[in-house]
Design a protein around this motif. Structure first.
Motif: not given
Length: 141
Positions: A40-45, A88-95, A115-117
């Protein structure tokens, strides 16, 4: 652990068994609580983090199909599609449409997702290491 699985369901666990189960559940919950806080501190669930982990951690490649992710998450395919859409909306993945089977969609991490991972995985690894045998040797028990 394999020998414990052979135990009959009606066999009463020993006091030591209950203590070990209690300790394991306590440490597991402590780890999950830690994970929830740093994610959560990183801004994701937490689910978004787990999805990123399963995409990059899929054996033999650095992407996974939606079906493979659903299996790894133990979730319904339509729920996994919704989670992929949020990532995808958060810019974390692409299909990406599969080159081998156009019916399948490959999920890839974006540079932002990677980077987040990697940041979160380093924190998680450090926390897991602090548990010692609890996680590293669990399969051997």
């Amino acid at each position: 652990m394999v020998s414990n699985r052979k135990r009959r369901a009606d066999e009463t666990p020993s006091k030591r068994d209950l203590e070990e189960l209690s300790d394991f559940r306590y440490k597991l919950r402590r780890f999950l609580h830690f994970s929830e806080e740093v994610v959560h501190a990183e801004g994701i669930t937490p689910l978004q983090y787990i999805l990123l982990l399963h995409v990059m951690g899929f054996p033999g490649r650095d992407w996974a199909t939606v079906g493979e992710l659903a299996e790894r998450l133990q979730a319904a395919p339509h729920g996994t599609v919704a989670l992929v859409s949020r990532c995808e909306s958060a810019g974390l993945v692409t299909r990406v449409a599969s080159e081998h089977d156009r019916r399948q969609v490959e999920v890839h991490l974006t540079p932002k997702g990677a980077r987040c991972l990697f940041k979160l995985a380093a924190l998680h690894k450090s926390e897991i290491d602090s548990f010692g045998w609890t996680f590293s040797n669990l399969a051997d028990r």
